[in-house]
Design a protein around this motif. Structure first.
Motif, PDB file in Angstrom:
ATOM      1  N   ILE A 367      26.934  -7.189 -50.444  1.00 10.38           N
ATOM      2  CA  ILE A 367      26.604  -5.897 -49.841  1.00 10.38           C
ATOM      3  C   ILE A 367      27.418  -4.769 -50.490  1.00 10.38           C
ATOM      4  N   PHE A 368      28.706  -4.988 -50.649  1.00  9.07           N
ATOM      5  CA  PHE A 368      29.566  -3.922 -51.168  1.00  9.07           C
ATOM      6  C   PHE A 368      29.280  -3.642 -52.642  1.00  9.07           C
ATOM      7  N   GLU A 369      28.937  -4.658 -53.404  1.00  8.31           N
ATOM      8  CA  GLU A 369      28.596  -4.434 -54.811  1.00  8.31           C
ATOM      9  C   GLU A 369      27.313  -3.612 -54.933  1.00  8.31           C
ATOM     10  N   ARG A 370      26.347  -3.919 -54.083  1.00  5.86           N
ATOM     11  CA  ARG A 370      25.115  -3.124 -54.091  1.00  5.86           C
ATOM     12  C   ARG A 370      25.404  -1.680 -53.670  1.00  5.86           C
ATOM     13  N   THR A 371      26.301  -1.526 -52.722  1.00  3.64           N
ATOM     14  CA  THR A 371      26.668  -0.171 -52.274  1.00  3.64           C
ATOM     15  C   THR A 371      27.313   0.609 -53.422  1.00  3.64           C
ATOM     16  N   ARG A 372      28.187  -0.057 -54.154  1.00  2.00           N
ATOM     17  CA  ARG A 372      28.829   0.612 -55.295  1.00  2.00           C
ATOM     18  C   ARG A 372      27.791   1.039 -56.341  1.00  2.00           C
ATOM     19  N   GLU A 373      26.818   0.168 -56.586  1.00  2.00           N
ATOM     20  CA  GLU A 373      25.777   0.509 -57.559  1.00  2.00           C
ATOM     21  C   GLU A 373      25.014   1.768 -57.121  1.00  2.00           C
ATOM     22  N   GLU A 374      24.752   1.864 -55.838  1.00  2.00           N
ATOM     23  CA  GLU A 374      24.035   3.028 -55.327  1.00  2.00           C
ATOM     24  C   GLU A 374      24.892   4.290 -55.447  1.00  2.00           C
ATOM     25  N   LEU A 375      26.179   4.146 -55.182  1.00  2.00           N
ATOM     26  CA  LEU A 375      27.077   5.305 -55.315  1.00  2.00           C
ATOM     27  C   LEU A 375      27.149   5.777 -56.761  1.00  2.00           C
ATOM     28  N   ARG A 376      27.254   4.808 -57.674  1.00  2.00           N
ATOM     29  CA  ARG A 376      27.318   5.170 -59.093  1.00  2.00           C
ATOM     30  C   ARG A 376      26.004   5.807 -59.560  1.00  2.00           C
ATOM     31  N   ALA A 377      24.915   5.475 -58.875  1.00  2.00           N
ATOM     32  CA  ALA A 377      23.618   6.071 -59.237  1.00  2.00           C
ATOM     33  C   ALA A 377      23.469   7.489 -58.713  1.00  2.00           C
ATOM     34  N   GLY A 378      24.456   7.962 -57.933  1.00  2.00           N
ATOM     35  CA  GLY A 378      24.437   9.338 -57.481  1.00  2.00           C
ATOM     36  C   GLY A 378      23.933   9.551 -56.073  1.00  2.00           C
ATOM     37  N   LYS A 379      23.695   8.485 -55.320  1.00  2.00           N
ATOM     38  CA  LYS A 379      23.220   8.647 -53.945  1.00  2.00           C
ATOM     39  C   LYS A 379      24.382   9.032 -53.032  1.00  2.00           C
ATOM     40  N   THR A 380      24.029   9.564 -51.885  1.00  2.00           N
ATOM     41  CA  THR A 380      25.065   9.935 -50.920  1.00  2.00           C
ATOM     42  C   THR A 380      25.708   8.656 -50.355  1.00  2.00           C
ATOM     43  N   LEU A 381      26.849   8.823 -49.710  1.00  2.00           N
ATOM     44  CA  LEU A 381      27.573   7.674 -49.183  1.00  2.00           C
ATOM     45  C   LEU A 381      26.757   6.923 -48.125  1.00  2.00           C
ATOM     46  N   TYR A 382      26.162   7.701 -47.222  1.00  2.00           N
ATOM     47  CA  TYR A 382      25.387   7.060 -46.147  1.00  2.00           C
ATOM     48  C   TYR A 382      24.198   6.286 -46.714  1.00  2.00           C
ATOM     49  N   SER A 384      23.874   5.151 -49.714  1.00  2.00           N
ATOM     50  CA  SER A 384      24.358   4.016 -50.517  1.00  2.00           C
ATOM     51  C   SER A 384      24.672   2.812 -49.626  1.00  2.00           C
ATOM     52  N   VAL A 385      25.299   3.075 -48.472  1.00  2.00           N
ATOM     53  CA  VAL A 385      25.610   1.971 -47.557  1.00  2.00           C
ATOM     54  C   VAL A 385      24.321   1.338 -47.038  1.00  2.00           C
ATOM     55  N   GLU A 386      23.370   2.192 -46.632  1.00  2.00           N
ATOM     56  CA  GLU A 386      22.092   1.666 -46.124  1.00  2.00           C
ATOM     57  C   GLU A 386      21.370   0.855 -47.191  1.00  2.00           C
ATOM     58  N   SER A 387      21.319   1.400 -48.404  1.00  2.00           N
ATOM     59  CA  SER A 387      20.631   0.698 -49.508  1.00  2.00           C
ATOM     60  C   SER A 387      21.367  -0.584 -49.877  1.00  2.00           C
ATOM     61  N   GLY A 388      22.709  -0.555 -49.810  1.00  2.00           N
ATOM     62  CA  GLY A 388      23.486  -1.760 -50.131  1.00  2.00           C
ATOM     63  C   GLY A 388      23.121  -2.910 -49.215  1.00  2.00           C
ATOM     64  N   PHE A 389      23.036  -2.628 -47.908  1.00  2.00           N
ATOM     65  CA  PHE A 389      22.660  -3.680 -46.966  1.00  2.00           C
ATOM     66  C   PHE A 389      21.224  -4.129 -47.185  1.00  2.00           C
ATOM     67  N   TYR A 390      20.346  -3.174 -47.434  1.00  2.00           N
ATOM     68  CA  TYR A 390      18.926  -3.501 -47.604  1.00  2.00           C
ATOM     69  C   TYR A 390      18.696  -4.367 -48.841  1.00  2.00           C
ATOM     70  N   ARG A 391      19.324  -4.001 -49.967  1.00  2.00           N
ATOM     71  CA  ARG A 391      19.121  -4.748 -51.217  1.00  2.00           C
ATOM     72  C   ARG A 391      19.791  -6.116 -51.192  1.00  2.00           C
ATOM     73  N   ALA A 392      20.906  -6.237 -50.470  1.00  2.00           N
ATOM     74  CA  ALA A 392      21.619  -7.519 -50.465  1.00  2.00           C
ATOM     75  C   ALA A 392      21.045  -8.513 -49.466  1.00  2.00           C
ATOM     76  N   PHE A 393      20.254  -7.985 -48.532  1.00  2.00           N
ATOM     77  CA  PHE A 393      19.788  -8.850 -47.449  1.00  2.00           C
ATOM     78  C   PHE A 393      18.985 -10.054 -47.952  1.00  2.00           C
ATOM     79  N   SER A 394      18.062  -9.787 -48.878  1.00  2.00           N
ATOM     80  CA  SER A 394      17.207 -10.883 -49.351  1.00  2.00           C
ATOM     81  C   SER A 394      18.030 -11.971 -50.045  1.00  2.00           C
ATOM     82  N   SER A 395      19.041 -11.551 -50.824  1.00  2.00           N
ATOM     83  CA  SER A 395      19.883 -12.547 -51.512  1.00  2.00           C
ATOM     84  C   SER A 395      20.683 -13.366 -50.504  1.00  2.00           C
ATOM     85  N   ILE A 396      21.228 -12.667 -49.494  1.00  2.00           N
ATOM     86  CA  ILE A 396      22.003 -13.375 -48.461  1.00  2.00           C
ATOM     87  C   ILE A 396      21.117 -14.358 -47.710  1.00  2.00           C
TER      88      ILE A 396
END
Length: 469
Positions: A367-382, A384-396
């Motif tokens: 989750i946190f690695e996906r969040t970092r990727e979103e932050l580096r892509a220029g998204k807002t913090l909120y 990025s956190v939402e996208s991090g959970f969403y993108r990591a969910f399927s892998s988990i």
């Protein structure tokens, strides 16, 4: 925000409930941690059963299991081993000889009727023996050595005749353990004498009434035999001559202690074994070995957990702190689940628990690695956190589902300690899904509600200061 507060309240309630469960209900420990006895029972063939079939082995296992339950041993393990052996593990049993006696005994119960003719012969021989004993005392006063020796020979011969008559004194009836409905130890009101109370089924009750009716008032005795040993012999008073003793309630009296009465009741309730068995191994596992194992496991678990907590904070900063809190919640909930579901904690079980802690961390890392990727892509913090959970969910989800499938296979095909490992690992995976997705996400969103903590650098070190917060 209201939704997060509700979930946060739910998590708080669950944590309090988990702590209450852990404190008030003791955790069940397996043989390798608590100490106890392990018996290996060899099932033997007979003339009528030349080969042990699977159904014969299963029948013996069920009877042994019933007897183990009667011993009052919690979390005992009874399982078949190979084609003709049964393994019994009894955690906490300090007297392996008692367990061996109860589990290996056949306990065949039957009632026998005294034979009048044999009783008459026996009475005559006993009177003759009494006369010889009186004569022996007189001869010893006279110090006649030759006469004493001749009389002693006669006494020995008479004792042999009495022994033979006693062995044939009773004849079998149709009342056996097959008619038994229940058996339990009982005592008098003062608690100083013990007996075994029996309850017969309808057929046995009728047979018992007919039997007692025939011997009531005759001074003949009713012999109660267990494994061909006379346990008790009683007369039936004249008042039962008309109907016999009805109701099917019988009490075996004898020189019972509380333990012996309970052991016999357990054997009788378990029924007779269909084939003979032999205890080929009786191994005692000391509690000190279990304490050493627990201590080593606790040291290993705490050491590994502390290293993980330090790494998460050092590498993931604020999300790492959140992950650590979620990890502690996970450990409490999982432990409480073990206690509530009655899981017996063994060394492999602890291994499964520790392994599931590592998997719970893995979910947060994804989750946190996906969040970092979103932050580096220029998204807002909120976002990025939402996208991090969403993108990591399927892998988990994929990773946990495959692990649960493996756990199911281990539980289905495995035995004993392997099943314990599968159960603890599966429980840990299920709880880790909840804590990683729900606890971590809720805590992170709550943290984002505080402006002082809404700094991207605390989520992704090295991020440009121009990144949106």
């Amino acid at each position: 925000m209201q939704k997060q507060r509700s979930i946060l309240a739910l998590i708080f309630v669950l944590v309090i409930a988990a702590i209450t469960v852990i404190v008030t209900i003791p955790t069940r420990l397996g043989l390798d941690l608590q100490g106890g006895s392990q018996l290996t029972i060899q099932v033997k063939t007979t003339k009528d059963i030349p080969k042990i079939e699977e159904r014969d082995l299963e029948a013996v296992r069920r009877i042994i299991e019933n007897r183990v339950n009667g011993l009052g041993v919690s979390e005992a393990l009874v399982q078949t081993v190979g084609n003709d052996q049964i393994l019994v593990q009894l955690p906490g049993v300090s007297d392996p000889q008692q367990a061996e006696r109860v589990l290996g005994g056949t306990a065949q119960l039957d009632f026998r009727r005294e034979i009048p003719q044999e009783r008459a012969f026996l009475n005559v021989r006993q009177e003759e023996l009494a006369g010889l004993l009186r004569k022996q005392q007189d001869l010893q006063v006279k110090a006649d050595a030759k006469a004493i020796a001749e009389n002693q020979t006669a006494i020995d011969k008479k004792n042999q005749e009495i022994k033979q008559l006693t062995a044939n004194l009773y004849q079998r009836t149709e009342i056996t353990g097959k008619n038994l409905k229940d058996a339990f130890a009982t005592s008098n009101s003062l608690g100083n004498t013990y007996a075994v109370a029996l309850r017969f089924d309808t057929e046995g009750a009728q047979k018992f009434a007919d039997l007692t009716k025939t011997i009531a008032g005759t001074q003949l005795t009713l012999g109660i035999f267990v494994d061909n040993e006379l346990i008790s012999a009683a007369t039936v008073s004249d008042q039962y001559k008309a109907t016999g003793i009805t109701g099917g309630n019988v009490e075996i009296s004898g020189n019972f202690t509380a333990q012996k009465a309970n052991d016999l009741a357990v054997q009788l309730r378990g029924g007779a074994l269909p084939v003979p068995v032999e205890i080929v191994e009786n191994r005692t596992v000391g509690a000190s070995l279990g304490r050493d194992s627990i201590q080593s496991s606790i040291y290993a678990g705490i050491g590994g957990l502390v290293l993980v907590l330090i790494f998460m904070v050092a590498y993931y900063r604020l999300p790492g702190v959140i992950a650590n809190i979620a990890l502690l919640i996970y450990a409490l909930l999982t432990w409480a689940a073990f206690v509530l579901l009655g899981v017996t904690l063994t060394l492999p079980g602890i291994a499964g628990f520790v392994l599931s802690i590592g998997m719970a961390v893995d979910a947060n890392v994804l989750i946190f690695e996906r969040t970092r990727e979103e932050l580096r892509a220029g998204k807002t913090l909120y976002r990025s956190v939402e996208s991090g959970f969403y993108r990591a969910f399927s892998s988990i989800l994929d990773g946990n589902v495959t692990t649960l499938i493996a756990c199911a296979a281990l539980f289905w095909l495995g035995a004993g300690l392997v099943k314990g490992f599968a159960v603890t690992l599966a429980l840990g995976v299920a709880v880790s899904m909840f804590t990683a997705i729900t606890c971590s996400r809720t805590l992170l969103l709550v943290v984002l509600g505080f402006p002082g903590l809404r700094k991207p650098a605390w989520f992704c070190p090295g991020l440009s200061k121009t990144a949106n917060s």
